[in-house]
Motif scaffolding. Structure first.
Motif, mmCIF file in Angstrom:
data_model
loop_
_atom_site.group_PDB
_atom_site.id
_atom_site.type_symbol
_atom_site.label_atom_id
_atom_site.label_comp_id
_atom_site.label_asym_id
_atom_site.label_seq_id
_atom_site.Cartn_x
_atom_site.Cartn_y
_atom_site.Cartn_z
ATOM 1 N N ARG A 1 0.854 -1.289 -0.089
ATOM 2 C CA ARG A 1 -0.154 0.045 -0.085
ATOM 3 C C ARG A 1 0.885 1.160 0.019
ATOM 4 N NH1 ARG A 1 -2.882 -3.256 3.707
ATOM 5 N NH2 ARG A 1 -4.519 -4.164 2.700
ATOM 6 N N GLU A 2 1.827 1.208 0.715
ATOM 7 C CA GLU A 2 2.826 2.480 0.957
ATOM 8 C C GLU A 2 3.504 2.607 -0.646
ATOM 9 O OE1 GLU A 2 3.752 4.571 3.338
ATOM 10 O OE2 GLU A 2 2.373 3.911 4.656
ATOM 11 N N LEU A 3 3.678 1.644 -1.099
ATOM 12 C CA LEU A 3 4.305 1.583 -2.425
ATOM 13 C C LEU A 3 3.419 2.014 -3.730
ATOM 14 C CD1 LEU A 3 6.955 -1.376 -2.433
ATOM 15 C CD2 LEU A 3 7.523 0.895 -2.128
ATOM 16 N N ASP A 4 1.934 2.309 -3.329
ATOM 17 C CA ASP A 4 0.990 2.524 -4.171
ATOM 18 C C ASP A 4 0.372 1.481 -5.050
ATOM 19 O OD1 ASP A 4 0.613 5.154 -3.401
ATOM 20 O OD2 ASP A 4 2.593 5.942 -4.561
ATOM 21 N N PHE A 5 0.594 0.229 -4.551
ATOM 22 C CA PHE A 5 -0.261 -0.866 -5.320
ATOM 23 C C PHE A 5 -1.731 -0.795 -4.663
ATOM 24 C CE2 PHE A 5 4.343 -2.297 -5.774
ATOM 25 C CZ PHE A 5 3.927 -3.126 -6.828
ATOM 26 N N SER A 6 -2.531 -1.165 -5.819
ATOM 27 C CA SER A 6 -4.090 -1.014 -5.666
ATOM 28 C C SER A 6 -4.385 -1.979 -4.908
ATOM 29 C CB SER A 6 -4.766 -0.995 -6.790
ATOM 30 O OG SER A 6 -4.444 -2.208 -7.576
ATOM 31 N N GLU A 7 -5.337 -2.205 -4.054
ATOM 32 C CA GLU A 7 -5.931 -3.306 -3.392
ATOM 33 C C GLU A 7 -6.372 -4.478 -4.128
ATOM 34 O OE1 GLU A 7 -6.612 -3.925 -0.060
ATOM 35 O OE2 GLU A 7 -5.485 -1.711 -0.049
#
Length: 137
Positions: free
Chosen positions: A36-42
């Motif tokens: 999440r911190e690396l901007d991966f989507s759910e």
């Protein structure tokens, strides 16, 4: 570079794989938080989970592989290490620092990510699991 004493690009590439392997080996449940911190989507996170159902370690390795592909050849680990600090995984950061300094001093025992991954894949290939070769990054 975070580790200025490493100049050989070939060594550097191997060490990068080594660092990513160390991170993946120790992330455990933190991998989703890191994602999440690396901007991966759910959606992406769930896909990684579904594609690597066997272990958190597989999921962590898949995440970092995707991150490296997404970021391209100059994927900046400094950012990754900052992110680990942000999610309170200083233990991994310290581990990387001590491991890397150690491996710089004694270069005879360096294992590449590919070797480590082969070892991991080999562990449960008998169970009919196809090794995670296709990732949709």
């Amino acid at each position: 570079s975070l580790f200025p004493f490493m100049l050989d690009p070939q060594d550097e590439a191997e060490r990068k794989e080594q660092r990513l392997a160390i991170i993946a080996d120790h992330l455990g449940f933190s991998w989703t938080e890191l994602a999440r911190e690396l901007d991966f989507s759910e959606e992406k996170i769930n896909l990684i989970r579904v594609e690597n159902p066997n272990s958190l370690q597989d999921q962590s390795h898949a995440l970092l592989k995707c991150w490296a592909e997404k970021e391209g050849p100059h994927a900046a680990e400094a950012g990754l290490i900052k992110t680990l600090t942000r999610i309170n995984r200083m233990d991994i950061v310290h581990l990387i620092e001590t491991k890397i300094i150690k491996s710089a001093q004694d270069d005879t025992s360096s294992h590449t990510y590919a070797e480590i991954e082969r070892t991991i894949a080999g562990d449960h290939s008998e169970g009919g699991k196809t090794s995670h070769n296709e990732s949709h990054c």
